[in-house]
Write a protein that holds these residues in place. Structure first.
Motif, short mmCIF file in Angstrom:
data_model
loop_
_atom_site.label_atom_id
_atom_site.label_comp_id
_atom_site.label_asym_id
_atom_site.label_seq_id
_atom_site.Cartn_x
_atom_site.Cartn_y
_atom_site.Cartn_z
N ALA A 33 -3.36 0.89 -8.38
CA ALA A 33 -3.95 -0.34 -7.87
C ALA A 33 -5.17 -0.07 -6.99
N ALA A 34 -5.31 1.15 -6.48
CA ALA A 34 -6.44 1.49 -5.61
C ALA A 34 -7.03 2.83 -6.02
N PRO A 35 -7.57 2.93 -7.25
CA PRO A 35 -8.09 4.23 -7.71
C PRO A 35 -9.31 4.69 -6.92
N ALA A 36 -10.09 3.75 -6.36
CA ALA A 36 -11.28 4.15 -5.60
C ALA A 36 -10.89 4.96 -4.36
N LEU A 37 -9.82 4.55 -3.69
CA LEU A 37 -9.39 5.28 -2.51
C LEU A 37 -8.90 6.68 -2.88
#
Length: 441
Positions: A33-37
């Motif tokens: 859900a938060a691949p950028a982080l």
């Protein structure tokens, strides 16, 4: 009645198994859900893993985890990964050459580490960046990350400049047994040119953020004061040259009035600050000595001459890393070191892989430069990251990288990853525009 007795235990076991599986995959779902982080965490680990094979390979585990998460996300959302396109083919060709070279010699952790840092990690981050940073929010997260890294590198360099080394973290930066340039502000890269290049590239991103009013005025002023001091602290003429050249170019040719004024202030402040520092006499004698030093120039010229002679002996396919190092050591007789390095990315590619490798590298550079050109009819919203004015800045970022590559071999995976992450975002933006505006069949 006896037939109902085993049902409850069986149902309880199935429910317990399901809860266990659900709890196991819940963290994985959070990462998807938060691949950028996760991407930025991976780059942070790479930042603190210098180009030294003796360090633990935590960055490799983070990189593999990032790949798995993006693949799972692609599978669940049914959005395929795009593996073709500009940059991919030439860097894949260089990766294949490096892989064949590594397989032709005994196992050496350093060889595989260099292969990953130079070709594999940049290729992976280039492909992944286009699928991870796909919206304005994730690109803003990357921009904030770049600004935080710039602030950290500036603080470390200034602490070194003023002699407050007890505050430098991590402490391996001060270890004279690791890397080179222990007497300069070399940062976590353990090499002054690499640190200066990172400062220069991130500084250009910061100036673009200031131009778009995404960087508040007070932090911007502090960064613009700290950046020239950090550049000076590297005590590296190649870094000084590339930084001065990039600032002068922006001052005269940037389409942004804000950037031109900012660069003019930087030039005036830099000239004044350097004059004051050089006037302090003995307290800044090392800086004076660095300006007048000629020994490294003679050493590099000997290395370059030996490399050119080696290229003439095997111009097409090159020597390979093992034979190259042995031959180079035998040709340099006036200097005594355990190992010799070309200190030039292009010469190393030419000698190691021959004209085939150099042709692939030139192809790669051309593709990188062309990414800044927007597709015909493309319009990118102003005041957003990767807008039209950033694209006019992109060739300068690439040229700064290429200029510093003339004085060091680019084995630094964070710097390579930074460049190719930006390239991957630009390529994805170009591709998205072409797909949206493609005529329907």
């Amino acid at each position: 009645m006896g037939t109902f007795e085993p049902i409850a235990p069986r149902a309880w076991r199935e429910e317990a198994l399901w809860r266990t599986v659900s709890a196991t995959f819940r963290p994985l779902h959070a990462l998807m859900a938060a691949p950028a982080l996760l991407f930025l965490f991976t780059m942070t680990v790479m930042l603190f893993r210098p180009a030294d094979y003796r360090f633990h390979s935590y960055d490799r585990f983070a990189f593999v985890l990032l790949i798995l998460v993006v693949l799972l996300r692609s599978w669940t959302t049914r959005i395929p990964l795009r593996l073709a396109g500009p940059v991919v083919w030439p860097i894949t060709g260089l990766l294949v050459l490096a892989l064949c070279d590594a397989l032709s010699q005994p196992y050496d952790p350093e060889t595989w580490g260099v292969l990953a840092a130079k070709w594999l990690v940049p290729l992976g981050l280039y492909v992944l960046a286009g699928h991870v940073f796909e919206d304005a929010r994730s690109r803003r997260q990357f921009e904030v990350f770049a600004l935080l890294v710039l602030a950290y590198l500036c603080v470390i360099a200034i602490l070194f400049l003023v002699g407050a080394t007890e505050f430098i973290f991590p402490h391996y930066i001060l270890d004279e047994g690791l890397g080179i340039h222990a007497d300069r502000a070399r940062g976590p890269f353990l090499q002054a040119v690499a640190n200066g290049l990172a400062l220069n590239m991130l500084g250009l991103i910061a100036m673009d953020s200031f131009r778009r009013h995404r960087l508040p005025k007070a932090p911007a002023i502090l960064l613009l004061i700290a950046l020239p001091l950090a550049i000076v602290a590297t005590r590296t003429r190649a870094v000084w040259l590339s930084f001065a050249g990039s600032i002068l170019w922006l001052m005269f040719f940037s389409p942004s009035r804000c950037l031109r004024r900012t660069c003019l202030c930087l030039v005036l402040a830099g000239v004044l600050g350097l004059t004051l520092m050089l006037s302090f006499g003995s307290s800044h004698q090392p800086l004076r000595e660095r300006l007048e030093e000629s020994g490294p120039v003679a050493f590099r010229m000997a290395i370059y001459q030996a490399g050119w002679d080696m290229f003439q002996k095997k111009p097409l396919t090159g020597w390979g890393s093992l034979a190259m190092q042995a031959e180079l050591s035998s040709q340099i007789s006036d200097f005594h070191q355990e190992q010799f390095f070309f200190h030039n990315t292009y010469l190393e590619v030419l000698v190691q892989y021959g004209l085939i490798g150099l042709a692939l590298y030139v192809w790669l550079v051309i593709d990188l430069l062309r990414l800044g050109r927007a597709p015909p009819g493309a319009h990118f919203p102003d005041r957003t990251f990767l807008d039209a004015q950033f694209r006019s800045l992109w060739p300068l970022i690439v040229v700064v990288y290429l200029l510093n590559a003339s004085f060091v071999v680019m084995n630094y995976q964070f710097i390579n990853g930074l460049l190719f992450t930006l390239a991957g975002m630009l390529a994805a933006q170009n591709r998205s525009h072409r797909e949206v505006n493609a005529p329907a069949n």
